[in-house]
Design an enzyme around this catalytic site. Structure first.
Site: not given
Ligand code: ZN
Length: 395
Positions: A68, A70, A130, A224, A287, A291
């Protein structure tokens, strides 16, 4: 030594009612009846009546350090503690970083993975976050994979997501190729674990890589894939080409479906079965510690929460109860399927010579009773009996 007496055994394939003998961290016998007595050695007997034995769960996408952040610094989620994993049945976990590879980095993730291993479970990690190019611990992906026991590939590399630094296809292919070579040289899976964001390009980078490079399909592991019907369709086509894709489980799948249209694991698994695909093409992960907004029954935002491995058993239970999928099939997504893809050769099965990672579920309602990791009892009657170093013991 431990002897599980007369327990319905799912390896994950159903084996019938068995006795299972453990010595140190291994399963050493699975038989109809075992008469074990060794002078001077205590054999702890565990009564299996009313329970089923299944392999310890593998959660191969977990933000061990938290994720998280973000929506500002106060949204950074906390690190996981040992009992949060074990009480959810997880005995093997693969750590990832996410959007933030600066405030948290690979070295911190490696340290956390090592700590959890010392506390009793089995841990691995994907190196990177990422963005591309992959940030590594040594000076290369190949060297990280060869030199660092816990590194089994790269991830989570984001595609179809504005947070990924907008890499070119060439950068993506180059990273996946390096992960593969590192895997080959180190005898590991060398996968690229791919966060598929909500962007419109979905799996196009993976399709292009399969068309334009010689990297095998088994080196790409997108996650995902429950995010939308369109993405699930592409994931099914990826599986038809021999790929394995991952679904992020949810503790409240129906609520999630209503909110954002993401498809519950049970329906993704049903789709795989209806398409006639091998169920080993689908895995489920939590996951965890990412968050997660929490909503009340009227779908009003209450507060920020964090993902939990508890979603794994929820997904399996719902597959059995709502879709009539056999337990032995549903279990594969969190046991044998990830073990096969990630080359965990002693994990994911109840089998002689394999690690003594075992979950005992109540037969009636499939809730967790006992969790054994590498031969050590971590959870009894659903409650942790072994705690992480800094955990607050409950009573
Ligand atoms: Zn992810």
């Amino acid at each position: 030594m431990k002897l599980l007496r007369q327990i319905a055994t799912y390896a994950p394939e159903y084996q019938g009612v068995k006795d299972i003998l453990l010595a140190n961290d291994k399963i050493i016998a699975i038989e109809d009846h075992i008469e074990a007595s060794i002078t001077g050695i205590d054999i702890e007997e565990i009564d299996g009546s009313g329970k089923v034995a299944v392999p310890g769960f593998i959660d191969s996408h977990f933000h061990l350090l938290g994720g998280g952040g973000e929506n500002g610094f106060h949204n950074r989620t906390p690190e996981v503690q040992l009992s949060q994993l074990t009480t959810a049945g997880v005995t093997t976990v693969v750590g990832v970083l996410g959007t933030d590879g600066v405030g948290r980095d690979d070295m911190a993730l490696l340290s956390k993975a090592r700590g959890l291993e010392t506390e009793g479970i089995t841990t691995y990690m994907y190196v990177g976050n990422y963005r591309l190019p992959v940030e590594t611990i040594t000076d290369s992906v190949i060297k990280d994979t060869m030199a660092i026991d816990k590194v089994i590939g790269i991830g989570e590399i984001a595609i179809a997501d504005h947070r990924n630094g907008a890499p070119t296809f060439a950068e993506f292919a180059h990273a996946a190729a390096d992960a593969r070579v590192g895997g080959l040289l180190a005898g590991k899976a060398g996968v690229t674990n791919i966060h598929v964001g909500p962007g419109k390009t979905r799996l196009s980078f993976i399709r292009q890589a399969l068309e334009e490079t010689d990297i095998p399909v088994s080196n790409f592991y997108p996650t995902h894939c429950e995010r939308s019907e369109a993405l699930l369709d592409e994931a099914i086509n990826f599986a038809k080409a021999g790929g394995v894709f991952d679904i992020t489980g949810s503790e409240n799948p129906d609520q999630t479906y209503e909110l954002d249209g993401s498809i519950p694991f049970r329906q993704c698994l049903k789709r795989v079965i209806d398409e006639g695909l091998d169920p080993d093409c689908i895995t489920m992960t939590s996951d965890g510690q990412g968050s997660l907004p929490i909503f009340d029954e009227n779908n009003h935002f209450v507060q920020m929460g964090v993902g939990s491995s508890k979603s794994l058993l929820t997904g399996v239970k719902e597959s059995v109860e709502k879709e009539n999928i056999p337990l032995e099939t549903a279990l594969r997504a969190i046991t044998s399927a990830p073990a096969k893809l990630l080359k965990f050769s002693n994990k994911g099965h109840l089998k002689v010579g394999f690690d003594a990672d075992i979950v005992l579920l109540d037969e009636d309602n499939l809730t967790i009773d006992t969790v054994i990791a590498k031969g050590e009892t971590m959870v009894e009657k659903g409650t942790a009996v072994k705690w992480g170093t800094f955990e607050k013991r409950e009573a």
